[in-house]
Scaffold this motif. Sequence first.
Motif, PDB file in Angstrom:
ATOM      1  N   ILE A   1     -13.290  -0.691 -23.591  1.00  0.00           N
ATOM      2  CA  ILE A   1     -12.610   0.602 -23.475  1.00  0.00           C
ATOM      3  C   ILE A   1     -12.799   1.035 -22.027  1.00  0.00           C
ATOM      4  N   ILE A   2     -11.678   1.300 -21.331  1.00  0.00           N
ATOM      5  CA  ILE A   2     -11.675   1.467 -19.872  1.00  0.00           C
ATOM      6  C   ILE A   2     -12.245   0.154 -19.311  1.00  0.00           C
ATOM      7  N   SER A   3     -13.424   0.166 -18.668  1.00  0.00           N
ATOM      8  CA  SER A   3     -13.980  -1.093 -18.161  1.00  0.00           C
ATOM      9  C   SER A   3     -15.291  -1.452 -18.834  1.00  0.00           C
ATOM     10  N   ALA A   4     -15.772  -0.606 -19.750  1.00  0.00           N
ATOM     11  CA  ALA A   4     -17.061  -0.848 -20.405  1.00  0.00           C
ATOM     12  C   ALA A   4     -16.861  -1.617 -21.701  1.00  0.00           C
ATOM     13  N   VAL A   5     -17.805  -2.499 -21.992  1.00  0.00           N
ATOM     14  CA  VAL A   5     -17.751  -3.297 -23.215  1.00  0.00           C
ATOM     15  C   VAL A   5     -18.157  -2.417 -24.399  1.00  0.00           C
ATOM     16  N   ASN A   6     -17.401  -2.505 -25.494  1.00  0.00           N
ATOM     17  CA  ASN A   6     -17.649  -1.704 -26.688  1.00  0.00           C
ATOM     18  C   ASN A   6     -19.047  -1.958 -27.249  1.00  0.00           C
ATOM     19  N   GLY A   7     -19.709  -0.873 -27.683  1.00  0.00           N
ATOM     20  CA  GLY A   7     -21.070  -0.982 -28.186  1.00  0.00           C
ATOM     21  C   GLY A   7     -21.191  -1.754 -29.479  1.00  0.00           C
ATOM     22  N   GLY A   8     -20.189  -1.659 -30.360  1.00  0.00           N
ATOM     23  CA  GLY A   8     -20.228  -2.413 -31.602  1.00  0.00           C
ATOM     24  C   GLY A   8     -20.089  -3.908 -31.368  1.00  0.00           C
ATOM     25  N   TYR A   9     -19.230  -4.293 -30.419  1.00  0.00           N
ATOM     26  CA  TYR A   9     -19.101  -5.702 -30.051  1.00  0.00           C
ATOM     27  C   TYR A   9     -20.425  -6.227 -29.496  1.00  0.00           C
ATOM     28  N   LEU A  10     -21.070  -5.435 -28.631  1.00  0.00           N
ATOM     29  CA  LEU A  10     -22.365  -5.848 -28.086  1.00  0.00           C
ATOM     30  C   LEU A  10     -23.400  -6.025 -29.189  1.00  0.00           C
ATOM     31  N   LEU A  11     -23.381  -5.118 -30.171  1.00  0.00           N
ATOM     32  CA  LEU A  11     -24.331  -5.223 -31.267  1.00  0.00           C
ATOM     33  C   LEU A  11     -24.104  -6.507 -32.057  1.00  0.00           C
ATOM     34  N   ALA A  12     -22.843  -6.891 -32.232  1.00  0.00           N
ATOM     35  CA  ALA A  12     -22.530  -8.138 -32.935  1.00  0.00           C
ATOM     36  C   ALA A  12     -22.991  -9.354 -32.136  1.00  0.00           C
ATOM     37  N   VAL A  13     -22.862  -9.296 -30.817  1.00  0.00           N
ATOM     38  CA  VAL A  13     -23.331 -10.395 -29.960  1.00  0.00           C
ATOM     39  C   VAL A  13     -24.839 -10.579 -30.112  1.00  0.00           C
ATOM     40  N   LEU A  14     -25.585  -9.489 -29.993  1.00  0.00           N
ATOM     41  CA  LEU A  14     -27.028  -9.566 -30.140  1.00  0.00           C
ATOM     42  C   LEU A  14     -27.414  -9.938 -31.572  1.00  0.00           C
ATOM     43  N   GLY A  15     -26.619  -9.437 -32.534  1.00  0.00           N
ATOM     44  CA  GLY A  15     -26.862  -9.783 -33.924  1.00  0.00           C
ATOM     45  C   GLY A  15     -26.711 -11.263 -34.184  1.00  0.00           C
ATOM     46  N   ARG A  16     -25.756 -11.899 -33.516  1.00  0.00           N
ATOM     47  CA  ARG A  16     -25.570 -13.343 -33.696  1.00  0.00           C
ATOM     48  C   ARG A  16     -26.738 -14.123 -33.082  1.00  0.00           C
ATOM     49  N   ALA A  17     -27.227 -13.675 -31.941  1.00  0.00           N
ATOM     50  CA  ALA A  17     -28.374 -14.346 -31.332  1.00  0.00           C
ATOM     51  C   ALA A  17     -29.601 -14.225 -32.231  1.00  0.00           C
ATOM     52  N   LEU A  18     -29.833 -13.053 -32.801  1.00  0.00           N
ATOM     53  CA  LEU A  18     -30.985 -12.867 -33.679  1.00  0.00           C
ATOM     54  C   LEU A  18     -30.847 -13.675 -34.975  1.00  0.00           C
ATOM     55  N   ALA A  19     -29.614 -13.817 -35.468  1.00  0.00           N
ATOM     56  CA  ALA A  19     -29.401 -14.637 -36.667  1.00  0.00           C
ATOM     57  C   ALA A  19     -29.798 -16.081 -36.413  1.00  0.00           C
ATOM     58  N   ASP A  20     -29.641 -16.534 -35.165  1.00  0.00           N
ATOM     59  CA  ASP A  20     -30.046 -17.895 -34.815  1.00  0.00           C
ATOM     60  C   ASP A  20     -31.560 -17.980 -34.609  1.00  0.00           C
ATOM     61  N   ALA A  21     -32.146 -16.923 -34.054  1.00  0.00           N
ATOM     62  CA  ALA A  21     -33.567 -16.955 -33.712  1.00  0.00           C
ATOM     63  C   ALA A  21     -34.472 -16.727 -34.916  1.00  0.00           C
ATOM     64  N   LEU A  22     -33.993 -15.993 -35.931  1.00  0.00           N
ATOM     65  CA  LEU A  22     -34.812 -15.634 -37.081  1.00  0.00           C
ATOM     66  C   LEU A  22     -34.524 -16.568 -38.261  1.00  0.00           C
ATOM     67  N   PRO A  23     -35.464 -16.712 -39.193  1.00  0.00           N
ATOM     68  CA  PRO A  23     -35.246 -17.615 -40.322  1.00  0.00           C
ATOM     69  C   PRO A  23     -34.333 -17.059 -41.407  1.00  0.00           C
ATOM     70  N   HIS A  24     -34.012 -15.766 -41.380  1.00  0.00           N
ATOM     71  CA  HIS A  24     -33.106 -15.174 -42.361  1.00  0.00           C
ATOM     72  C   HIS A  24     -31.730 -14.961 -41.728  1.00  0.00           C
ATOM     73  N   PRO A  25     -30.643 -15.038 -42.507  1.00  0.00           N
ATOM     74  CA  PRO A  25     -29.299 -15.083 -41.929  1.00  0.00           C
ATOM     75  C   PRO A  25     -28.621 -13.741 -41.662  1.00  0.00           C
ATOM     76  N   ASP A  26     -28.990 -12.686 -42.398  1.00  0.00           N
ATOM     77  CA  ASP A  26     -28.165 -11.479 -42.401  1.00  0.00           C
ATOM     78  C   ASP A  26     -28.898 -10.258 -41.838  1.00  0.00           C
ATOM     79  N   PRO A  27     -28.220  -9.464 -41.001  1.00  0.00           N
ATOM     80  CA  PRO A  27     -28.828  -8.214 -40.545  1.00  0.00           C
ATOM     81  C   PRO A  27     -28.934  -7.218 -41.691  1.00  0.00           C
ATOM     82  N   PHE A  28     -30.118  -6.649 -41.877  1.00  0.00           N
ATOM     83  CA  PHE A  28     -30.318  -5.580 -42.849  1.00  0.00           C
ATOM     84  C   PHE A  28     -30.352  -4.232 -42.135  1.00  0.00           C
ATOM     85  N   THR A  29     -31.109  -4.153 -41.059  1.00  0.00           N
ATOM     86  CA  THR A  29     -31.143  -2.945 -40.242  1.00  0.00           C
ATOM     87  C   THR A  29     -31.248  -3.348 -38.785  1.00  0.00           C
ATOM     88  N   VAL A  30     -30.429  -2.711 -37.953  1.00  0.00           N
ATOM     89  CA  VAL A  30     -30.373  -3.010 -36.524  1.00  0.00           C
ATOM     90  C   VAL A  30     -30.380  -1.694 -35.775  1.00  0.00           C
TER      91      VAL A  30
END
Length: 286
Positions: free
Chosen positions: A43-72
């Motif tokens: 939005i304008i030139s800044a990256v959307n916060g929800g998209y960023l949360l999904a990016v970090l969420g995907r990295a954590l899904a790989d790093a942790l032994p459980h697959p799904d975010p419960f609370t972020v």
Amino acid sequence: MPEAATAQAVTATIGDSEFDRDTAVTLREPGVYDIDLSAGWTIISAVNGGYLLAVLGRALADALPHPDPFTVSAHYLTASQPGPAVIRTDVVRTGRTLSTGQASLFQYDDEGREVERIRVLASYGDLDSLPDDVRTSAQPPAFPPMDQCFGSGDGPAPVSGSSAITERLMLKLDPATLGWALGAPTGKGEMRAWFGLADGRDADPLSLLLAVDALPPTAFEMGISGWVPTVELTVHVRFRPAPGPLRVSITTRNLAGGFLEEDAEVWDSQDRLVAQSRQLARVRLG
């Protein structure tokens, strides 16, 4: 599915969509991931916060032994820009039903110094292992059928400048929350919409992290225009969403001192409350 819904054309699937490609991270070494943040989610030139949360969420899904975010829970420290970024993760604790980790996303400034953009603490589990019992007083939001709601092509852009993210979303806004687009905001801190990805990809737990931060700010309907940057955002994922469009309802009860809260609920096509969130955002007054 509620009769209000209208089927989306399905041209992408979970794991094979623009959202999946643009949130994909590459493991550099244990706990360190590289990504090129896409300009398509800005939005304008800044990256959307929800998209960023999904990016970090995907990295954590790989790093942790459980697959799904419960609370972020995320703190947005500086605005992220499209381009290269590095994510560093740390496993805080692993248990039988929940694992907890933290992650930070970094970019480089013009002088080559590393700048932390966002820091996340999250607990992950397995949504498919949860019991079926539901005891709730929550009710799905009531608003018109999708064909009686309005998308980005039906009116002015939410903010001046580029809104590339709107091309990647299927958003149909409740007319009752569109007074701001007609120059007559209601004064109520409410925003409601049908939500999906433009390519027809069904929702999953990671895309719910995007959904809670994808609608125009409630500040617009309170008569305040301009960018409303997120300071902190906490998301609770409650169920794996069923196929079909989601319904998102966001409310603000208190704007004070240049900050407001937004409480979001996300409901799936089976009338289940699949995600909840609260965020604190800054409002630029005057």
